[in-house]
Structure formats: structure tokens, C-alpha cells
Design a protein around this motif. Sequence first.
Motif, PDB file in Angstrom:
ATOM      1  N   ASP A 156       0.876  -1.166   0.000  1.00 16.92           N
ATOM      2  CA  ASP A 156       0.000   0.000   0.000  1.00 16.92           C
ATOM      3  C   ASP A 156       0.916   1.219   0.000  1.00 16.92           C
ATOM      4  O   ASP A 156       1.695   1.413   0.929  1.00 16.92           O
ATOM      5  N   THR A 184       3.520   0.559   2.996  1.00 16.71           N
ATOM      6  CA  THR A 184       3.390  -0.661   3.776  1.00 16.71           C
ATOM      7  C   THR A 184       3.512  -1.836   2.811  1.00 16.71           C
ATOM      8  O   THR A 184       2.832  -1.860   1.788  1.00 16.71           O
ATOM      9  N   ASP A 213       3.621  -6.170   2.676  1.00 19.83           N
ATOM     10  CA  ASP A 213       3.327  -7.372   3.442  1.00 19.83           C
ATOM     11  C   ASP A 213       3.623  -8.601   2.589  1.00 19.83           C
ATOM     12  O   ASP A 213       3.315  -8.611   1.392  1.00 19.83           O
TER      13      ASP A 213
END
Length: 192
Positions: free
Chosen positions: A13, A82, A84
Motif C-alpha cells: 500500500d 506498507t 506485506d
Amino acid sequence: SAAADRKLVRTGDLRVVVDAYEPLHTALTARLSELGGFIADSDLSHTAGRVGYATLVLRVPSDRFDELLAWTESQVEVQGLTVDTADVTERWVDVQARIDNNKRTEARLLGLLETDAARLEDVLAVERELSRVRGEVEAAEGQMRVLRDQVGLATLTLRASVRSRYEPAVAVAGTARIGSAFTGSIGAMGEV
């Protein structure tokens, strides 16, 4: 070797600020084409006839994800990032085992149907079980397609805010009128 066999789902993101949306979109589309990726979804908000905010969902081959991130960060002002990585290896192995086991069961059930000595009740029972097993195979194969897509293509959600241009609330002509009115008021007060 064991690390290379891991099934990883990569997502990110990225929040950025740009001066204008159109140049970003043009450059991003070209770069995605070079990387073998694409824009999967876009949501644009318009303000005063131009794009003011954009949310783009980008898909790119997982092994090119870091390249896309590095390129994007070099092109725009980043406000937040971000990233992940989810390891879905266990789920992958489980789904593949269910597919394999159910296909073996399906083959055995088909073998039972091919015997000529079976009674009608036995045939109907085998066909019901065969239908159930085929349904489980199809469901597991659907899950595997989703996993392959998630592992094969990384997803980056890009949220771009476009800087607002300053526009004065009072027009210049209006400012001149206010100024002359103020000067006239001062003059009138001096006469009193």
C-alpha cells in the motif's frame, strides 16, 4: 532450496502526492507494460474538473514487485508505504493434497461404476458419492487457481493525492474595488 519452494503472497500500500494525475498515469502504464503488469482497478475522484485523488490497484509478476516499488518511489513524493508478505505454502500443500486425494477417490468410484454386476441401489449410491467428490475437486481447484494468482502476481495499491493549486477567494478586480472603498472611507472620515 526450501526457501525457494515457499509460496508467498506479496502486497503493498503506497500513498503518494503528485502535482498532476495524468503524467503519473501515463508513466505508470508504460512502466507496468515493461514489467508485465497492469492496472486491475482504478477509482478516481474529481475536483474542479480534474482528478484530485486516485486509488489504483496494480498487479505485477511477484518477481518484479520490488522493481515497481523502486521505480514508483523514484517518480513521486512518498507519504507512506506498507509492504506485506504472507507465506501460504501450508495452505497450498493442503489444497493440492485434497485435489490429489479426491481425484484418486473419483478414479476408484468410476471403476466401481464400470463393473457390470452392480445392483441399481449400489450404482445410485456410487453416483451420489462421485458427484460429491467431483464437487470437492472443483472447489479445491478453484482455491488453487486463486492461490496461483495471488502467488504469481503481487498487488500494489497506489493512493495518489494531487496537490491543490492555490486560487484566491476574491478576484483581483474585487480587491481593487474594496481598496478604493476603504480609501474613500478614510477620506470621508478625514473630512468629518
